[in-house]
Write a protein that holds these residues in place. Structure first.
Motif, PDB file in Angstrom:
ATOM      1  N   ASP A   1       0.814  -1.216   0.000  1.00  0.00           N
ATOM      2  CA  ASP A   1       0.000   0.000   0.000  1.00  0.00           C
ATOM      3  C   ASP A   1       0.847   1.266   0.000  1.00  0.00           C
ATOM      4  O   ASP A   1       0.359   2.343  -0.372  1.00  0.00           O
TER       5      ASP A   1
ATOM      6  N   LYS B   1      -4.123   9.530   3.574  1.00  0.00           N
ATOM      7  CA  LYS B   1      -4.903   8.577   2.772  1.00  0.00           C
ATOM      8  C   LYS B   1      -5.590   7.556   3.668  1.00  0.00           C
ATOM      9  O   LYS B   1      -6.754   7.195   3.443  1.00  0.00           O
TER      10      LYS B   1
ATOM     11  N   ARG C   1      -8.562   9.062   5.289  1.00  0.00           N
ATOM     12  CA  ARG C   1      -9.694   9.225   4.363  1.00  0.00           C
ATOM     13  C   ARG C   1     -10.339   7.892   4.010  1.00  0.00           C
ATOM     14  O   ARG C   1     -11.382   7.857   3.369  1.00  0.00           O
TER      15      ARG C   1
ATOM     16  N   ASP D   1      -8.733   5.639   2.079  1.00  0.00           N
ATOM     17  CA  ASP D   1      -8.177   5.166   0.810  1.00  0.00           C
ATOM     18  C   ASP D   1      -7.237   3.977   1.021  1.00  0.00           C
ATOM     19  O   ASP D   1      -6.964   3.231   0.069  1.00  0.00           O
TER      20      ASP D   1
ATOM     21  N   LYS E   1      -6.909   0.654   3.483  1.00  0.00           N
ATOM     22  CA  LYS E   1      -7.701  -0.112   4.442  1.00  0.00           C
ATOM     23  C   LYS E   1      -6.839  -0.793   5.500  1.00  0.00           C
ATOM     24  O   LYS E   1      -7.227  -0.882   6.671  1.00  0.00           O
TER      25      LYS E   1
END
Length: 958
Positions: free
Chosen positions: A507, A529, A532, A534, A536
């Motif tokens: 990621d 991110k 937000r 984006d 996981k």
């Protein structure tokens, strides 16, 4: 809970027969006073000691549980002491056994029993003397003729004249040793029908047991060992002589060199090229007298681990060995005989010593001479197993390994090919661990690998626990070293008591290749991110909590080591070619890796002890040594055998080498400096500055002769940025958490201009390795280490050896304090002077041992060296009673002082590791606390012994 009562016994005989059996036994023979030989039986010691207690304490002692337990423990101590003297079997005289019984009783405080035992021995000696006197008056002979059994089984009378000749040679020129004492002790250990080999063993053992009274007996024992080595080698070489004295070797060594090379080629141990040297010229250059400079430990180590052998027979002698290594290193030189002689003189004088793989393999059919290999493991199954295969191939020929595992996705990450979830990095680390065990280093030492993982990896907490002795064994790697690869941002978050986010590398793939401010900026973007939604798969933890767990694990298990990513990269001379993703097995190598390049480093160490004369550093000699040594290291690169192509590509393209130092503590002794002193820190600075200056200049001069290394353009060198200059780069990247000394004394402007004009032959030139084995060979202190103990028994793969500090003995003699009382006090207090009131404070400071020194001094000295070094240093840290606060402060100090890496945490103690998370450390976790780290060390609780100092299988202890 009540202690179990001892059996009710009323008589001496029933008491001694009811004693619990002693577990320790010796596989050796006991020589009695009449010359007869019997098998060793530990129970006889136990019975004799029990009788001594009964004689003093009376029959009431027979039912005492304390006496039973004391007798058993003391007997085991006696047997352990004898085992240290005869680790491989052999013979022990009855008087030696009784000496150890007497000493054990005294150490245990059983003075009345010891006195009774001494009086008993004296009385028995008087009665024997009376009996012998009467026998002489009657004309009876009291001496038996000793016959020696040859290898063919023939018996011949012992050649006492030759024995005396060997002893006389061995003690010649050595102060404080007695040929008569050695002869008497040796004769006492001989018996009728003894083998030739056992005579040689008795000679050595009779000498080395006196090392703790006079350090020069170590050299005497080495010279006696030389006699055995000569007999073994000369018999194999099938020349005119099957044995020779050291004096006779003056005439024989040239012929022995020639025969050794010829036979080595014939039995396929040596390369054909060695036979094409002018062996007569090389033989004439050999210096036989250099055989006399070995300590016993040094020579035994060479014999056991380095000399060429065939069918179990060593056929290489020390000066032939050094010449053979020199020939290998000079094999591509134009004037190779002259260069070989130059290299030989450097090695055989102990002024410089090449690393163990170079000594193992120079001149052989597969000259794998490099010490360290660094790899990075990709995030796909084929690449992972290719990396493990590379580990096996590199380890086979004695290479130490550092693997970067930070790219492998974490547990729970998505696997696109199967639509499943990853098991993370740990299962693959288990396979790498087992590979290191299965493929040892050419059968000569244990395979060794270190795994590195960056602190933001989502599996970091499992990684920290790999060396624990509890938990799921499928997720433990007990044989593999581990190290944290820590970015500066994490340390800043710890200081600010902020949160830290863990990611899976699939990621956040570019974090692996980013450093400094670029890493910080991108890391914050990934955190945004994650916030937000984006990303996981992530996890947030308090940075302080993770830091404490790191310290807790190194406190409990000695791993993972603490290493710092950004100093290694920001100061990296060849950063235009790639990113440093890990260090090596011993944390001193900092070179870039990628999928097509396996970083390689070729090591050797300057013996600082040999460059201190009259209390000063001999700078002119150091310059000569470093210049020649740099040429030797550069020669390794072209001559080296590469078992994988990625290593060859990297080494030829960048040509890094690692010039290090050893004997730092001995050099301080010669300068009359305490390790824990500002003067020692200054010496660390100035000596490393000189090594750095001469090493860089030598590499630049070789660039004129041989050409620049291929990737030179774009390097820091090409921009006129030397290692001392790169400090400014790190300061700019890090900001406020960087407090280092910038002092310099040499003409660096001139050298900077020279490098810009001429270039460099090598991308990197310096690294300080542990030197554990080669320092033994040279008889000096290990690397940059403080003295472990002033008197102790060292264990390594060659056995157990008494080690005593010769500088301490010399100083105590000068004060008239070296006597039996001092010897016994040192033994009782484990080599420490600190409890002895009669010893002057200045001497206590000078000879303070590793655990008696504030560990901050080690960091301060290392910081002064680090500013001059383009790679790193293997820095062991010693702490007698660590706790969370002290560890927190020490490792933060290492970071603030600009160190790139640390190595083992050496600790002593016995209590639980949970103390590392003590609330006392909270103050030092604050921003103010980290700024105060350079001036704060608190006193705390004891820790477990996380790392054994004398582990014979440990890379750092070898």
């Amino acid at each position: 809970m009540q202690a179990a009562s001892a059996p009710e016994i009323t008589s001496k005989s029933s008491f001694t027969t009811a004693l619990s059996p002693v577990q320790l036994q010796l596989h050796c023979k006991v020589v009695r006073r009449n010359g007869q030989v019997t098998d060793f039986d530990g129970s006889k010691i136990q019975i004799a000691m029990a009788k001594a207690f009964l004689d003093v304490e009376g029959s009431q002692a027979s039912g005492s549980a304390r006496i039973h337990d004391t007798v058993r423990k003391l007997t085991e101590q006696v047997i352990e002491a004898l085992l240290r003297r005869t680790p491989d079997g052999g013979m022990v005289h009855i008087e030696d056994i009784q000496d150890q019984v007497e000493l054990a009783l005294m150490r245990a405080g059983e003075h009345k029993v010891a006195r009774s035992y001494v009086l008993y021995r004296a009385e028995r000696a008087r009665l024997r003397a009376e009996k012998e006197s009467k026998s002489k008056k009657k004309g009876k002979k009291s001496e038996n003729v000793i016959h020696v059994k040859s290898a063919t089984g023939d018996l011949k009378p012992l050649d006492e004249d030759r024995l005396r000749k060997i002893i006389a040679e061995a003690v010649d020129g050595l102060e404080g040793v007695s040929a008569e004492q050695v002869m008497t002790a040796t004769m006492r250990n001989l018996y009728d029908g003894i083998s030739e080999k056992e005579v040689a063993t008795a000679l050595i053992i009779s000498t080395r047991v006196m090392i703790d009274r006079e350090p020069n007996y170590s050299q005497a024992a080495a010279r006696m060992l030389m006699d055995s080595l000569r007999r073994e080698a000369l018999s194999f070489l099938e020349g005119q002589h099957t044995e020779a004295t050291q004096h006779e070797m003056v005439e024989l060594y040239a012929e022995v060199l020639k025969k050794t090379i010829q036979i080595g080629v014939k039995v396929e141990r040596l390369a054909d090229d060695l036979g094409r040297y002018d062996l007569a010229k090389l033989g004439a250059a050999i210096k036989p007298e250099r055989d006399l400079q070995f300590t016993y430990l040094g020579l035994q180590t060479l014999y056991d681990r380095y000399f060429l052998h065939h069918d179990g027979v060593r056929f290489e002698l020390p000066q032939v060995f050094f010449m053979r290594v020199a020939m290998g290193l000079a094999i591509n030189e134009v004037e190779r005989e002259d260069r070989a002689i130059e290299f030989y003189n450097l090695l055989s004088s102990f002024d410089f010593m090449s690393s163990t793989p170079t000594l193992f393999n120079a001149g052989t059919l597969r000259p794998q001479l490099s010490s360290c290999y660094l790899t990075t493991v990709p995030d796909h199954l084929e690449g992972i197993y290719d990396a493990i295969k590379d580990n096996a191939l590199l380890s086979k020929y004695a290479g130490g390994l550092g693997n970067d595992w930070s790219r492998v996705r974490g547990m729970g990450a998505h696997i696109k090919g199967t639509n499943g979830k990853s098991q993370g990095v740990v299962p693959f680390l288990k396979v790498a661990n087992d590979t290191a065990v299965a493929v040892n280093q050419g059968g000569k030492r244990k395979g060794a690998v270190c795994a590195y993982l960056e602190t933001w990896h989502i599996d970091i907490e499992d990684f920290l626990e790999l060396r624990k002795n509890t938990g799921d064994e499928r997720r433990r790697t007990h044989d593999m070293n581990t190290a944290n690869w820590i970015p500066d941002l994490f340390m800043k978050r710890v200081a600010a008591e902020a949160e830290w986010t863990l990611f899976s590398p699939d990621d956040a793939p570019d974090l692996h290749d980013l450093t400094g401010k670029a890493f910080e900026a991108r890391y914050v973007e990934y955190e945004a991110k994650a916030a937000r939604g984006d990303i996981k798969l992530f996890r947030k933890v308090p940075a302080v909590q993770l830091w404490r767990k790191m310290l807790g694990m190194i406190f409990e298990t000695g791993h993972p080591w603490i290493t710092f990513k950004d100093p290694c990269n920001v100061r990296y001379t060849n950063q235009h070619m790639g990113v440093v993703h890990s260090s090596n097995l011993c944390t001193e190598i900092t070179l870039h890796t990628n999928d097509s390049e396996i970083a390689v480093c070729n090591l050797g160490s300057v013996n600082l002890t040999a460059h201190v004369n009259d209390g000063k550093l001999d700078v002119a000699k150091l310059e000569r040594t470093v210049t020649t040594a740099m040429r030797m290291l550069d020669n390794v690169i072209d001559y080296n055998y590469y078992s994988v192509p990625q290593a060859r590509k990297s080494n030829l393209r960048h040509r890094p080498v690692g010039m290090g130092i050893m004997g730092f503590q001995d050099a301080l002794y010669k300068m009359n400096l305490a390790y824990a002193s500002a003067e020692a820190v200054e010496f660390a600075d100035q000596s490393m500055e000189a090594v750095s200056y001469f090493a860089i200049r030598a590499s630049s001069n070789m660039a004129v002769e041989r050409g620049k290394y291929p990737s030179y353009n774009g390097s820091l060198w090409s921009k006129g940025i030397l290692p001392i200059d790169s400090l400014e780069l790190l300061g700019e990247e890090r900001g406020e958490y960087f407090i280092v000394d910038h002092t310099q004394t040499l003409d660096w402007d001139a050298l900077r201009n020279q490098v810009k004009a001429q270039g460099m032959r090598n991308s990197n030139v310096m690294a300080i390795a542990p030197t554990a084995t080669i320092s033994n060979v040279c008889g000096v202190s290990q690397s940059i280490e403080p003295t472990y103990q002033n008197l102790f028994v060292k264990s390594n793969l060659s056995g157990e050896f008494t080690v005593i500090n010769p500088y301490l003995v010399q100083d105590l003699k000068a004060l008239g304090m070296w006597d039996e009382v001092m010897i016994n006090d040192l033994k009782y207090f484990d080599g420490s002077l600190q409890p002895l009131d009669r010893v002057p404070d200045a001497l206590k400071a000078k000879y303070a041992t590793a655990f008696e020194i504030d560990a901050r001094w080690l960091v301060e000295a290392a910081s002064r060296r680090q500013k001059w070094i383009d790679q790193g240093q293997s820095l062991n840290l010693y702490m007698k009673e660590p706790n969370g606060t002290k560890l927190d402060n020490l490792y933060k100090l290492a970071w603030v002082r600009g160190l790139k890496t640390t190595y083992y945490l050496r600790t002593l103690g016995a209590t639980g590791a949970e103390k590392t998370s003590s609330d006392d450390s909270s103050a030092a976790n604050s921003v103010a606390g980290i700024k105060r780290a350079a001036n704060l060390v608190s006193v705390g609780s004891e820790a477990p012994k996380a790392c054994s100092l004398l582990d014979p299988e440990c890379e750092a202890c070898q």
